[in-house]
Design an enzyme around this catalytic site. Sequence first.
Site: not given
Lengths: 355, 355
Positions: A141, A221
Site C-alpha cells: 500500500c 497511514h
Amino acid sequence: MIQVGVNGYGTIGKRVADAVAAQPDMKLIGVAKTRPNFEAEAAVRKGYPLYAAIPDRADQFRDAGIDLAGEVEDMVMTADVVVDTTPSGIGADNCDLYERYDTPAILQGGEDADVADVSFNARANYDLARDDVDVARVVSCNTTGLSRLLAPLVEAYGVEKARVTLVRRGGDPGQTSRGPINDILPDPVTVPSHHGPDVNTIIPDVDIDTLGVKVPATLMHLHSVNVTLEAEPSAAEVRELLGAESRLFLVPEETGIDGTGKLKEFAMDTGRPRGDLWENCIWEDSISMEGDDLYLFQSIHQESDVIPENIDAIRALLDWEDRETSMRITDETLGVGLESLFDGRRQRVVPRSDG
Amino acid sequence: MIQVGVNGYGTIGKRVADAVAAQPDMKLIGVAKTRPNFEAEAAVRKGYPLYAAIPDRADQFRDAGIDLAGEVEDMVMTADVVVDTTPSGIGADNCDLYERYDTPAILQGGEDADVADVSFNARANYDLARDDVDVARVVSCNTTGLSRLLAPLVEAYGVEKARVTLVRRGGDPGQTSRGPINDILPDPVTVPSHHGPDVNTIIPDVDIDTLGVKVPATLMHLHSVNVTLEAEPSAAEVRELLGAESRLFLVPEETGIDGTGKLKEFAMDTGRPRGDLWENCIWEDSISMEGDDLYLFQSIHQESDVIPENIDAIRALLDWEDRETSMRITDETLGVGLESLFDGRRQRVVPRSDG
C-alpha cells in the site's frame, strides 16, 4: 472473459474478489480460504464458489455448514490467472502450485521482490508486466502510494531526491492484538525503512530515503513527503499536475476534512464499499514549494489502495489491454476518482497562482 | 542568591519551581496560581509560599483551606526575576506588571517571539540574554529540542538544509479533553509549521522546513529529522559529536528501548522526578548518513525539556554566570545526563567506524 481465481480471502482478497466480479471482461471463478470464519460465510452468501485453501481442513467447512466447490488446486487448474492474497511468505510458497498448472499469478507486496518476475504499479510500469511474465507482485500500500505520486513528478519535473516519513497505522481495524497504545515508535529504528528500496523496484532511478514511525491509529497511514525537484514549478502547477491523476485525490480545504477519521467518514458517506479509499488522499493545502523543495501530506488506505492495481495487473499479465484502457475500465467500474464530486470547484482552483 | 518568583504553577511552573529550589545560587520566594486545585495544595505541602495570581480569587483559596502568602504583585515586587509559566498569551499580558516593578522576566515558548527582547536556548545563544535584556523567552519544547540538535551540527559541519517532520503528541497526560483518538492529522495542514521559523529566532541563519502531524499519544513528541550537511562525516562521527552534548541522550540499542513508552518507564526506574526526560532522546541506531544527508529520530518530553533552559535563562538574564558554568550547575543539581549510566558502554561505541 478472463477466468480469475483469488487465493486468500482476508482484507485484500475479499476486496479483489468484489472488484473482479465488477469487471466487464473478467469472471470470478472462485475464492480460496483456510478457515470457515465470517468472511467465508460472506463469500458463499455472495455466490462466490469457495475452495478450501488447505485440503486437510475441508471437514471444518463442512462442520460449519459451509459448502465447498473443491480444493484450491481445482481453482488454480481452471483459472487463467490467480490473484494470491495470502499472508506474507505464503504467496512465495504457493508459486510451485501456480507453476505446476502453468497459471500466471499475482502476488502482494508482503512477498520479497525477487519472488516475482516483476514488481507492479499500474501508473508507473504497467507495460513491464505485459512482456512474458509469469508472476507479478503488486507492491505494498505505501509503495503503491509513493509510486503513484512520484511517477508524474519524475515525468514532469525530474526528481533530485525524495525524503519521506511514513507515519504508519499500528494495525488494521480488525487486527485486535496489534499495538501500540499511546506510543510513538521509530519503526524500524534504522534508516532507511524498506519502503524506499521497494519504490526502486518500481521506479529504479529515483533517489529516495524513507523513515518509518508507528502510532496508535488503525484507519490509514500518513506520509510526510519532501521531494527535491529538478525544476521549480509553483505550488499551483504541482496541484494541477497531481489533480489530473485519477488515483490521486486532492482533498479540498473547504470540505473540512482534517485527518484520516474524516476521510473515512467521507468515503462511507459517498457509499464506498467498506468505506474504501482507493486513491492517495493528498491534502491540497499541504502542497507547498520552498525553492525546489516540494512538501505535501498524503494519507494511504492500507486496506484498499492496491485493489485497482491488482485488477490492472491481471490485464497487464495476460497482455489483455493497454495501460490507459485498463486503468479507465478499472476506475469506471469501481468508481475511482473522488475529484469528480468536486468538479464545480475544480474550475475555481486551477487558475490559482500562489507559489 | 537570586530571588526567584514563579508565576503560574501548572505543568511547567511546578517543575521550574522544584528546579529553582534545587539550585545552590537561587531561592524560590514563591509561586503564583489562579485556582486552589491539587497542584496548589502540593505547593503548600512543599513549603512554597503561594500567591493568588488573580486578586479576586483569594476567597476561593481561603474556602479550600489553602493559606496564601499574598497576591502575585507582592511576589513580583520582591523577586529579582520572575519565571512566567502562565498559559500562552497571558505571559504577554503580564509584562506590564513586570515592567511596573522593573523585574526581569522569563516567558515560555507559547508567547510570540516579539513580546520578548530575546528568544533563548542555553546551548545555542546563552550570551544574547546577558546583554541588557529585560524579557527573555525560553522557546517551546520542540524548538528547544531542535536548537540543541542543530547548534553542534552547525558548528561542526555547517547545515545546508534541515527538514523535520514533528510527530506530535495530541495532549499531555493530564489534558483529558484533547484528541485525537485513533487518527493521524496533518497539523497544521499547511507547510511549514511554526517550528521552523521559531528555530530561526534562536539560530537565525539555518535553512529549516518543518511539518507537523498530530497523533493519539500523550507521552512525548517524536521528530523525524533530516539535515543535509555541508560536510560528509561518517555516522560514527556524528554519534560521537552528539553523544558529547550533555542534553542529548543517545538511546543505546541494547537497552531495548523502542519508543516513548519505554523511555518514560526507563526515566521512572532511574528515579527521575515525575519521570521527566530533560534531554533530547536520540535513538543511537537511527543516526544514519546517506551521502551528505543525516537522518535520525529523537523524542522530546514536552513537559520537561525546557526546565534546565529556564534555569539557565535566569542566570543569563541577570548576567550571573557564563554559559558553561550555568549549564554545568543546572545539569549537576538536576541530574541531567543519562549518558553517565552507560559509561562502560560508551568506551565500546566511540571507535565504531560504520558510515
